[in-house]
Write a protein that holds these residues in place. Structure first.
Motif, PDB file in Angstrom:
ATOM      1  N   GLY A 172      13.755  -0.494   5.518  1.00 48.53           N
ATOM      2  CA  GLY A 172      13.535  -0.478   6.962  1.00 48.53           C
ATOM      3  C   GLY A 172      12.868   0.777   7.458  1.00 48.53           C
ATOM      4  N   GLU A 173      12.483   1.694   6.543  1.00 44.30           N
ATOM      5  CA  GLU A 173      12.039   3.023   6.969  1.00 44.30           C
ATOM      6  C   GLU A 173      10.540   3.287   6.918  1.00 44.30           C
ATOM      7  OE1 GLU A 173      14.246   5.543   4.376  1.00 44.30           O
ATOM      8  OE2 GLU A 173      16.079   5.406   5.569  1.00 44.30           O
ATOM      9  N   PHE A 174       9.777   2.533   6.139  1.00 41.65           N
ATOM     10  CA  PHE A 174       8.357   2.876   6.006  1.00 41.65           C
ATOM     11  C   PHE A 174       7.572   2.375   7.225  1.00 41.65           C
ATOM     12  CE2 PHE A 174       8.836  -1.224   3.887  1.00 41.65           C
ATOM     13  CZ  PHE A 174       7.766  -1.960   4.383  1.00 41.65           C
ATOM     14  N   ASN A 208       0.823  -1.209   0.000  1.00 38.62           N
ATOM     15  CA  ASN A 208       0.000   0.000   0.000  1.00 38.62           C
ATOM     16  C   ASN A 208       0.854   1.256   0.000  1.00 38.62           C
ATOM     17  OD1 ASN A 208      -3.054  -0.489   0.231  1.00 38.62           O
ATOM     18  ND2 ASN A 208      -2.203  -2.027   1.610  1.00 38.62           N
ATOM     19  N   ASN A 209       1.965   1.232   0.713  1.00 35.80           N
ATOM     20  CA  ASN A 209       2.852   2.386   0.715  1.00 35.80           C
ATOM     21  C   ASN A 209       3.373   2.675  -0.687  1.00 35.80           C
ATOM     22  OD1 ASN A 209       4.176   4.383   2.397  1.00 35.80           O
ATOM     23  ND2 ASN A 209       6.091   3.329   1.952  1.00 35.80           N
ATOM     24  N   LYS A 210       3.769   1.618  -1.396  1.00 32.48           N
ATOM     25  CA  LYS A 210       4.298   1.778  -2.744  1.00 32.48           C
ATOM     26  C   LYS A 210       3.213   2.230  -3.716  1.00 32.48           C
ATOM     27  CE  LYS A 210       6.933  -0.685  -6.306  1.00 32.48           C
ATOM     28  NZ  LYS A 210       7.569  -1.953  -6.701  1.00 32.48           N
ATOM     29  N   GLU A 211       2.000   1.752  -3.512  1.00 28.97           N
ATOM     30  CA  GLU A 211       0.908   2.081  -4.430  1.00 28.97           C
ATOM     31  C   GLU A 211       0.321   3.461  -4.172  1.00 28.97           C
ATOM     32  OE1 GLU A 211      -3.631   0.546  -5.519  1.00 28.97           O
ATOM     33  OE2 GLU A 211      -2.285  -0.740  -4.380  1.00 28.97           O
ATOM     34  N   LEU A 212       0.239   3.863  -2.902  1.00 29.83           N
ATOM     35  CA  LEU A 212      -0.523   5.056  -2.549  1.00 29.83           C
ATOM     36  C   LEU A 212       0.316   6.318  -2.438  1.00 29.83           C
ATOM     37  CD1 LEU A 212      -2.814   3.479   0.201  1.00 29.83           C
ATOM     38  CD2 LEU A 212      -3.370   3.907  -2.200  1.00 29.83           C
ATOM     39  N   ASN A 213       1.621   6.174  -2.321  1.00 32.09           N
ATOM     40  CA  ASN A 213       2.484   7.339  -2.154  1.00 32.09           C
ATOM     41  C   ASN A 213       3.440   7.433  -3.332  1.00 32.09           C
ATOM     42  OD1 ASN A 213       4.535   9.194  -1.338  1.00 32.09           O
ATOM     43  ND2 ASN A 213       3.950   8.859   0.797  1.00 32.09           N
ATOM     44  N   VAL A 216      11.900  -2.835  -6.284  1.00 36.26           N
ATOM     45  CA  VAL A 216      11.470  -3.931  -5.415  1.00 36.26           C
ATOM     46  C   VAL A 216      10.272  -4.580  -6.091  1.00 36.26           C
ATOM     47  CG1 VAL A 216      10.717  -4.614  -3.120  1.00 36.26           C
ATOM     48  CG2 VAL A 216      12.239  -2.639  -3.399  1.00 36.26           C
ATOM     49  N   THR A 217      10.471  -5.776  -6.617  1.00 37.47           N
ATOM     50  CA  THR A 217       9.429  -6.393  -7.438  1.00 37.47           C
ATOM     51  C   THR A 217       8.364  -7.111  -6.624  1.00 37.47           C
ATOM     52  OG1 THR A 217      10.800  -8.387  -7.684  1.00 37.47           O
ATOM     53  CG2 THR A 217      10.982  -6.687  -9.385  1.00 37.47           C
ATOM     54  N   LYS A 218       8.727  -7.592  -5.443  1.00 37.15           N
ATOM     55  CA  LYS A 218       7.712  -8.266  -4.626  1.00 37.15           C
ATOM     56  C   LYS A 218       8.175  -8.365  -3.188  1.00 37.15           C
ATOM     57  CE  LYS A 218       9.367 -12.943  -5.778  1.00 37.15           C
ATOM     58  NZ  LYS A 218       8.988 -14.289  -6.286  1.00 37.15           N
ATOM     59  N   ALA A 219       7.197  -8.519  -2.307  1.00 36.86           N
ATOM     60  CA  ALA A 219       7.434  -8.797  -0.898  1.00 36.86           C
ATOM     61  C   ALA A 219       6.654 -10.051  -0.566  1.00 36.86           C
ATOM     62  CB  ALA A 219       6.970  -7.633  -0.034  1.00 36.86           C
ATOM     63  N   GLU A 220       7.321 -11.029   0.039  1.00 36.91           N
ATOM     64  CA  GLU A 220       6.645 -12.294   0.318  1.00 36.91           C
ATOM     65  C   GLU A 220       7.078 -12.872   1.661  1.00 36.91           C
ATOM     66  OE1 GLU A 220       7.697 -15.256  -2.562  1.00 36.91           O
ATOM     67  OE2 GLU A 220       9.743 -14.472  -2.764  1.00 36.91           O
TER      68      GLU A 220
END
Length: 611
Positions: free
Chosen positions: A191-193, A148-153, A163-167
Motif C-alpha cells: 500500500g506504500e508505493f 516499474n517500481n520493482k524493476e527500476l528501484n 510478490v510474483t505478479k500483479a493482475e
C-alpha cells in the motif's frame, strides 16, 4: 519494515481487521485498514484522524528548504536526486495513521482483502479516484506502477521479491500473488508505493517525444495527489500548489490535512547558508540536527522575541529506532577482518566528542534498534536464546557470554587504554606499526581509507575521529562531495567508509534483507552498505519477517541485533531522543500532535489562511 517512509520511515507485521459489507457471499472480505496487533483505532465510518483539525483553513504559503539539488520528478527511480516534496503529487493505495504504531487505511483503495494463509492481497480501488486530468485511476495504473517500481528501484526489488505478479481481478480490483505464505508484512507495504498514471507515462511529452519512465525527467509529472507542480527552477527551487479539484479532499484519511495553498522548496549547497535563510525569514521551518547551533545559535532578535518558536518533540522517535554509524565497506580488503573493524570502534571517543563538540546532547547508539523495546541488552534468554542456539555454530561465541558494550572514553587514561586495545586487535589481525604508519605485516600495505561524506556538518565529528585513527597509524582521510556525486558513489558501493543512518520501526520486516542480507551485498542500490554476508544473519532475517506475533518478532529482532553487533560491522555513532524544530510564528496545529509524528506540514495550517 523500515524505510523508507521519506523518507521515511516504514511498517511491517500486518494483521487485517475490521470488516465491511460485501455484495456476495463468495466475495473476499475487504477491510478498511491494516494494523500490527489488536483492533484498528479507527473503525468504518470514522470522520477523520484525531490529530487532524476538520475545520483547518486552506491557503497560505509555506516556504521550506533542502540541501543539495534535484534533477528529476520521476518518483519511481532510485537514480538521480528526486525533488523534495514530489510525493505530494501522488497518492498511494493506503495512508499511514500517525497515532498508531503500524496502521494504514484506504486512500486510493477503499479496501484490502487477504486470505488466511496470506498467499495474496487484493486491493479494491475507489470508483471516484481520478488523475489530475480527470481520468479514473485503474487497476492497469497500479500494475504499471508496481512493475516499474520493482524493476527500476533496487530497494523495492528486494522489498517485493516475494510478490510474483500483479493482475487485474475485477473492474476495480488488483491482486498481488506471493510465492511465500504467512508473510504478514507484504499486504501492508504494497500500500506504500506511489501510483503513477500509465497513460501519461506512455504518452508524448511537450517536446513531441515519447516519455520514458526508466529515465529521469524535469517535465512536471501528473499524479492523483493533493498537489501539483506549479513552477520550478531546475536544481534550485520547486513550487507546489494545492489542487482545488483534488478528488480525495473529503476522504476521512485526508480531512484536515493538506492545508497549505502552496509549498515552495529552495535548495542550498551549504547547511549554514540554509540556516541563515531561515533566520532571515526566507524559510519558515527548520529541523535542527546540530547540537551546537541548537544550544547557542538562536541568540538573535526573532528567536528571542518569540517570532520564531522552538520545540523539542519526542513524537517521531516514540516508535522508531536508529543505527547511526560509520560504515566500513567490507567489499574492501582492509575491512574484511572483524578485529580491524572492532579496532575502529575503540578509536572513536564518543564521550570526548559529546562533551566538547555535541554539547552533551546525544546518547551513544548500542543497538541496531536503538531507542525501542526491540534493542537487545544483557545476555539472551527465553525464545531469543532458543533461536540463537539453533544456529550456534554460525554465531560468534561472545553472543552467549558477553553483553555488547561500546568502548567508553572521555578522559586521557580511558582514551589511551582504548587506543592500546585497538593496537592489540590490529596486531592480531596481522598489522604492525612501521614508524608512525600501520601496515600489513605480510604485504607492507598501509592501513588507509577515505571517509566519504555528503555534508560538511559531519566533518566536526569525522575529522576528530580521523585524528584519533592517525594516533594508531591509520591514514583516514575525510572527503565531502556534492549530493549527486555522493548518491552515485553510494549506490555503486564506491567508497571505503560512509556515515549512514538506518531507520527502524517497531515492526521490522522485509527491509531487513535489503539492509543486512547476503543477496543484497552484491546488488547495487541496496542498503547493505557494509557488504554483510553472514549465514547467521541470513538465517535470522526470515525469523523476523515470518514471526507470527509481536513477542516472536521481538525475540527474532533481538537475536538479529546481537549477531550484527557481535561482528562489529559498523562503528556506532550517537542519536537523540527528540527532534529539535524551529519555525516562524505563522502556523497553527491542534494542541496534541500525532503521537508518533510531528505532523508537519500535513496537519498544520497557516494563520494567514484563517483570517
Amino acid at each position: 519494515m523500515a524505510l523508507v517512509r521519506s523518507a521515511g520511515l516504514a511498517l511491517s507485521f500486518i494483521c487485517l481487521l475490521t470488516s465491511t459489507a460485501t455484495s456476495r457471499a463468495d466475495d473476499p472480505q475487504f477491510k478498511i485498514g491494516t494494523t500490527i496487533i489488536g483492533d484498528l483505532k479507527y473503525q468504518p465510518g470514522f470522520k477523520h484522524f484525531d490529530y487532524a483539525n476538520p475545520d483547518a483553513p486552506k491557503g497560505g504559503d509555506l516556504k521550506l528548504s533542502d540541501d543539495g539539488t534535484f534533477d528529476t520528478f520521476n518518483p519511481l527511480l532510485q537514480k538521480g536526486a528526486t525533488a523534495a516534496g514530489v510525493g505530494a503529487v501522488f497518492d498511494t493505495l493506503l495512508k499511514h495513521s500517525d497515532d498508531e504504531t503500524a496502521a494504514s487505511y484506504g486512500l486510493l483503495a477503499e479496501g484490502v482483502a487477504v486470505p488466511d494463509d496470506i498467499s495474496s492481497a487484493t486491493f479494491r480501488l475507489r470508483p471516484e479516484a481520478k488523475w489530475a486530468d480527470g481520468t479514473p485511476v485503474t487497476p492497469e495504473d497500479v500494475i504499471f506502477s508496481f512493475n516499474n517500481n520493482k524493476e527500476l528501484n533496487p530497494l523495492y526489488t528486494a522489498y517485493y521479491a516475494h510478490v510474483t505478479k500483479a493482475e487485474k481481478t475485477g473492474d476495480r480490483d488488483v491482486t498481488f500473488t506471493f510465492d511465500q505464505k504467512g508473510n504478514r508484512e507484504l499486504p501492508m507495504i504494497l500500500g506504500e508505493f506511489p501510483i503513477v498514471p500509465k497513460h501519461w507515462w506512455e504518452g508524448t511529452g511537450p517536446d513531441g517525444k515519447p516519455r520514458d519512465i526508466t529515465r529521469t525527467t524535469l517535465e512536471p509529472v501528473m499524479g492523483s495527489g493533493p498537489y501539483k507542480i506549479a513552477s520550478f527552477t531546475a536544481g534550485s527551487t520547486i513550487r507546489y500548489e494545492l489542487r482545488d479539484d483534488y478528488w480525495g479532499k473529503n476522504l476521512p484519511v485526508n480531512v484536515g490535512q493538506n492545508n497549505f495553498g502552496s509549498i515552495t522548496y529552495t535548495y542550498y549547497g551549504d547547511r549554514d547558508v540554509e540556516f541563515e535563510s531561515f533566520r532571515a525569514g526566507n524559510t519558515d521551518y527548520w529541523m535542527d540536527n546540530q547540537a551546537s547551533r541548537w544550544a547557542t545559535g538562536y541568540n538573535f532578535p526573532a528567536a528571542k522575541d518569540g517570532r520564531i518558536k522552538r520545540e523539542e518533540l519526542p513524537n517521531p522517535l516514540r516508535a522508531s529506532g536508529v543505527m547511526q554509524a560509520m560504515v566500513p565497506n567490507m567489499r574492501r580488503d582492509q575491512f574484511k577482518d572483524e578485529r580491524v573493524r572492532e579496532a575502529l570502534n575503540y578509536a572513536f571517543d564518543f564521550e570526548d566528542l559529546n562533551r566538547n563538540v555535541l554539547f552533551n546532547a546525544y546518547t551513544r547508539v548500542n543497538s541496531y534498534f536503538f531507542g525501542t523495546e526491540l534493542a537487545s541488552s544483557g545476555l539472551p534468554e527465553g525464545k531469543e536464546l532458543e533461536l540463537l542456539n539453533e544456529i550456534k555454530d554460525k554465531v560468534p561465541p561472545e553472543v552467549f557470554t558477553t553483553p555488547y558494550t561500546n568502548p567508553v572514553g572521555g578522559d586521557p587514561q580511558k582514551s589511551r587504554d582504548n587506543l592500546r586495545r585497538a593496537l592489540e586487535l590490529l596486531k592480531q589481525a596481522g598489522y604492525t606499526l612501521k614508524g608512525n604508519q600501520m601496515v600489513n605485516a605480510k604485504t607492507g600495505q598501509p592501513l588507509s581509507f577515505e571517509i566519504l561524506l555528503n555534508s560538511s556538518i559531519l566533518e566536526r565529528v569525522a575529522l576528530p575521529y580521523a585524528q584519533n585513527l592517525k594516533k594508531i597509524g591509520i591514514d583516514a582521510r575525510v572527503r565531502t562531495v556534492d549530493t549527486s556525486q555522493y548518491i552515485n558513489r553510494v549506490q555503486n558501493f564506491d567508497y571505503d567508509m560512509i556515515w549512514y543512518v538506518w531507520g527502524e520501526t517497531l515492526s521490522p520486516g522485509n527491509e531487513q534483507a535489503d539492509f543486512w542480507g547476503s543477496a543484497a551485498a552484491s546488488r547495487k542500490g541496496s542498503h547493505n552498505f557494509a557488504g554483510i554476508m553472514d549465514p547467521a544473519v541470513d538465517a535470522l532475517i526470515p525469523k523476523v519477517i515470518f514471526a507470527q506475533d509481536f513477542e516472536e518478532k521481538k525475540a527474532s529482532v533481538k537475536a538479529l541485533d546481537r549477531v550484527l553487533l557481535a561482528n562489529h560491522y559498523v562503528v556506532p555513532m550517537y542519536y537523540t531522543t527528540h527532534y529539535n524544530i524551529a519555525y516562524w510564528d505563522k502556523f497553527e496545529h491542534l494542541p496534541e500532535l500525532p503521537k508518533y509524528a510531528i505532523g508537519f506540514p500535513d496537519v498544520w495550517w497557516s494563520k494567514s489562511a484563517a483570517k
